[in-house]
Structures are given as C-alpha cells and as structure tokens.
Design a protein around this motif. Structure first.
Motif, short mmCIF file in Angstrom:
data_model
loop_
_atom_site.label_atom_id
_atom_site.label_comp_id
_atom_site.label_asym_id
_atom_site.label_seq_id
_atom_site.Cartn_x
_atom_site.Cartn_y
_atom_site.Cartn_z
N VAL A 39 -70.42 -16.93 24.43
CA VAL A 39 -71.47 -16.44 23.54
C VAL A 39 -70.89 -15.49 22.49
CG1 VAL A 39 -73.58 -15.06 23.41
CG2 VAL A 39 -73.31 -16.77 25.22
N THR A 40 -69.94 -14.66 22.88
CA THR A 40 -69.30 -13.76 21.92
C THR A 40 -68.60 -14.54 20.82
OG1 THR A 40 -68.97 -12.01 23.56
CG2 THR A 40 -67.56 -11.95 21.62
N ILE A 41 -67.87 -15.57 21.21
CA ILE A 41 -67.16 -16.40 20.23
C ILE A 41 -68.15 -17.06 19.28
CG2 ILE A 41 -65.82 -18.54 19.97
CD1 ILE A 41 -64.36 -17.71 22.58
N PHE A 42 -69.24 -17.62 19.82
CA PHE A 42 -70.23 -18.27 18.98
C PHE A 42 -70.86 -17.28 18.00
CE2 PHE A 42 -71.65 -22.44 21.18
CZ PHE A 42 -70.33 -22.80 21.35
N ARG A 43 -71.19 -16.10 18.49
CA ARG A 43 -71.84 -15.11 17.62
C ARG A 43 -70.90 -14.62 16.53
NH1 ARG A 43 -76.66 -12.97 19.64
NH2 ARG A 43 -76.37 -11.02 18.50
N GLU A 44 -69.63 -14.43 16.86
CA GLU A 44 -68.68 -13.96 15.86
C GLU A 44 -68.42 -15.03 14.80
OE1 GLU A 44 -66.10 -10.65 18.39
OE2 GLU A 44 -65.35 -12.71 18.27
N LEU A 45 -68.27 -16.27 15.22
CA LEU A 45 -68.04 -17.34 14.25
C LEU A 45 -69.28 -17.61 13.40
CD1 LEU A 45 -65.89 -19.81 16.39
CD2 LEU A 45 -65.13 -18.46 14.43
N ARG A 46 -70.46 -17.44 13.99
CA ARG A 46 -71.70 -17.61 13.21
C ARG A 46 -71.83 -16.54 12.15
NH1 ARG A 46 -75.14 -18.55 18.17
NH2 ARG A 46 -75.76 -16.36 17.94
N SER A 47 -71.55 -15.30 12.53
CA SER A 47 -71.78 -14.17 11.63
C SER A 47 -70.63 -13.94 10.65
CB SER A 47 -72.02 -12.90 12.44
OG SER A 47 -70.87 -12.56 13.20
N THR A 65 -77.33 -21.41 20.46
CA THR A 65 -77.46 -21.08 21.88
C THR A 65 -77.49 -22.36 22.71
OG1 THR A 65 -78.76 -19.15 21.22
CG2 THR A 65 -78.81 -19.77 23.55
N ALA A 66 -78.13 -23.40 22.19
CA ALA A 66 -78.19 -24.67 22.92
C ALA A 66 -76.79 -25.25 23.13
CB ALA A 66 -79.06 -25.67 22.16
N GLU A 67 -75.90 -25.08 22.14
CA GLU A 67 -74.54 -25.57 22.30
C GLU A 67 -73.76 -24.73 23.30
OE1 GLU A 67 -73.04 -27.53 18.24
OE2 GLU A 67 -74.05 -25.61 17.93
#
Length: 365
Positions: free
Chosen positions: A267-275, A294-296
């Motif tokens: 989740v941290t990786i996803f949030r950092e790459l998103r932002s 989040t689904a991914e």
C-alpha cells in the motif's frame, strides 16, 4: 434436474446472500421510517454499509471504510426522485458500494446493466423475443424487459455499471426514464410507469472523461457523489486486509496474513507512486501509467496469499508479493519499467527494512 448452487459453494455470493444474517438482524430492530418499498430505513442502510453494534449485540461488519457523511448522502439521494451517480478513479469501491446499497434497499443487487462500448439501447429499455415476434406480432409476451424496466415494474433499484462506457445516444434513453418515470412502448401503444421505490445507481470512472461524456440533460438527472481514494495509509491497509481475508476464505486459502507488514509495504508503494512523492515528502518519484488502486493492492495480496499457501509455508513474504507488485505497476513495458526501476533504486533500496523486497523485485528483472 440440476440444483442451484448454495451461497456456500459459489465463488462469490451476492451481497444479499453473503450478509443475509446482518440484513435480517437490522430489519428486526429497525423501527425508523422507511421510504416506500425499502427493506430498511436510511439509518439501517447506512449502518449496514459502515458497520456497528446493534442493541441486541449483533455485530454488523463494515462494507465501506470511509466518510460516514458520503454514505449518508448516497442513501438520502436514493430516497429522492433523483438517481445516484458514483464517480471516482478505478478501485474506489464504486461497484462495491452500489451492490451493497441495492442489497440493503431492495433486497437484491442482481438487476444490473454492464456498460460497454457495445451496450445497445435494448439493455436500458427493452428487446424482443424474435421467434414470438414473428409468430404473434408485437405483444407483451414477446417483449423482453431490460433490468431497468424490471426495476420500474417492481419498484426496486437497478445498477448501471460504467455509464460513461455506454455510447452517448444509448445513454440518452435514460432521460425520459429518470425525468418522467415512465418508459414508452410505442410498438404496443403502451408504457411502463415506475412504481414507488424505483431508482438508478450508476457508476462511472472519472479517468474515462472524454470517452462518452454524459450530456448536460442526463447529468442534471443525477446526484453525483465522488468516492475518494482512502485518506490515510492505515485506512487503506485495513481495506486491503479485510477484503483479502474475505477473498481468502471464499477461495479456501489458509490464513497467512498474521502480520500486516507486507500489506503496509504494498500500500505504501502504491500511494507513493500515485502521489509522485514518498511518504516523508523528501523524494519526488515518477508516476506510472497504471492506476495503482486499492482494488489492485487487494489483487496483489490475494495472489501473494495463494503463492504462500500453495508453494510456500503459508506465510506471505516479500517473494510472494513481488511478482504481483511488478505486474501491477508495469503496464507499459517501456515507460513503466523505467519508472519502476528508478523507484526501486532510489526508494526501496535505501530502506534497510525493505531489503528482502528489493532483492525479490530485482530477481524478477
């Protein structure tokens, strides 16, 4: 004669079947006013969505982790004569919320129109049984009602998924239905009038803007509610954990998420790459073309749980989530791979507690 599968054997039960006990418990204690033909009051519907403890001690599990006010607005909108449009980026639980709203309000979530580029007008209005049409001419018996028409006749909710994927001229078939609350059938010189309780819940991906934008006439007939991405890391981790636990049980996978460490890292990786920036706001990173919803993240962790169960010792570790993680991030084999490699070398590598994840991702090339 074949028997219908029981809710315990299907891969994914409908919301009204999976949570039948909670819905029954809510109905038993619900003494608040209910709109016509609603199974539960707006208060009980919101409690079903957000969870809580009833007076008799029944625990209602949360279906949506987020703003209570958003769900109250959604439920209140359905109690009016205006349809509800759930808008948001992929993975913000639009379909999930629409299913549970329909289950709680109408007792059934199965009246659904799936929007695609090839969705015909018949999916929103009605079609014909051509064998009977040729034999009998245009009769009511030869008419094949759409899910929308059936919802109008029964006074229930109907769901329209990915509304902006439907061609604009087909979308406009909804205008009369939503404004006049009737569906003309000129071939029979007749019409279907919507019964009390009828309404529409539509979902749309705001990244599809420009695909088939809604006309201003259609937009006016919806109350639009934007579902946001989870506000905090902890909230998103809890969403992923809850859904992975549920999916793991339905797939009969042994529990392997005793620790939240792997979920927190994904989740941290996803949030950092998103932002486009690390959690400490110190390092700017490039964002890939992937949505990284989040689904991914749920999909990555479920795949990791399966790998750990069938090819490991049952405990999810970095090696189990690495392949799914790379597959989720790298959608474009050229540009996304560059973004991912830079993130690995500038962020993941420098986090000493992530050494195992860095090594696992590097071994995948």
């Amino acid at each position: 004669m074949s028997e219908s599968p029981s809710p315990t054997t299907v891969l994914r039960a409908h919301a009204e079947d999976a949570h039948a006990d909670e819905l029954a418990a809510l109905a038993a204690v619900d003494d608040r006013p209910r709109p016509p033909r609603w199974r539960l009051s707006p208060w009980a519907v919101t409690t079903y969505l957000l969870g809580g403890t009833l007076d008799d001690g029944t625990e209602v599990t949360p279906k949506y982790l987020g703003s209570r006010r958003l769900m109250e607005v959604a439920v209140a909108s359905l109690a009016t004569d205006r349809a509800l449009l759930l808008l948001g980026v992929p993975g913000t639980a639009k379909t999930w919320v629409s299913e549970h709203l329909a289950a709680a309000v109408s007792g059934s979530s199965t009246l659904v129109v799936q929007g695609t580029a090839g969705t015909p007008e018949e999916s929103l209005r009605y079609g014909w049984n051509y064998a009977r049409l040729l034999a009998e001419g245009p009769t009511r018996a030869a008419l094949v009602p759409s899910p929308v028409m059936r919802a109008m006749e029964t006074g229930t909710l109907v769901r329209i998924e990915e509304l902006t994927r439907i061609p604009a001229d087909v979308q406009d078939a909804l205008i009369t239905i939503l404004s006049e609350k009737h569906l003309p059938i000129p071939e029979l010189d007749s019409e279907v009038q919507a019964q009390q309780g009828f309404n529409v819940i539509a979902t749309a991906n705001n990244r599809d803007k420009g695909v088939n934008d809604l006309s201003s006439a259609l937009k006016r007939r919806f109350n639009t509610l934007v579902l946001p991405l989870p506000d905090t890391l902890a909230q998103e981790v809890e969403i992923v954990r809850t859904r992975v636990d549920s999916l793991g049980r339905s797939l009969e996978l042994p529990p392997g998420l005793e620790s939240l460490a792997e979920i927190e890292r994904v989740v941290t990786i996803f949030r950092e790459l998103r932002s486009g920036v690390t959690a400490d706001q110190r390092t700017t990173v490039k964002s890939p073309s992937a949505t990284l919803s989040t689904a991914e993240a749920i999909s990555v962790m479920t795949n990791g749980l399966s790998l750990a169960a069938h090819f490991g010792d049952g405990v999810v570790r970095a090696d189990d989530v690495a392949a799914g993680l790379v597959g989720a991030v790298v959608k474009d084999p050229v540009q996304d791979r560059i973004v991912w490699q830079e993130y690995l070398e500038t962020v993941v590598k420098d986090r000493t507690e992530w050494t195992d994840l860095y090594r696992a991702c590097r071994e995948l090339g």
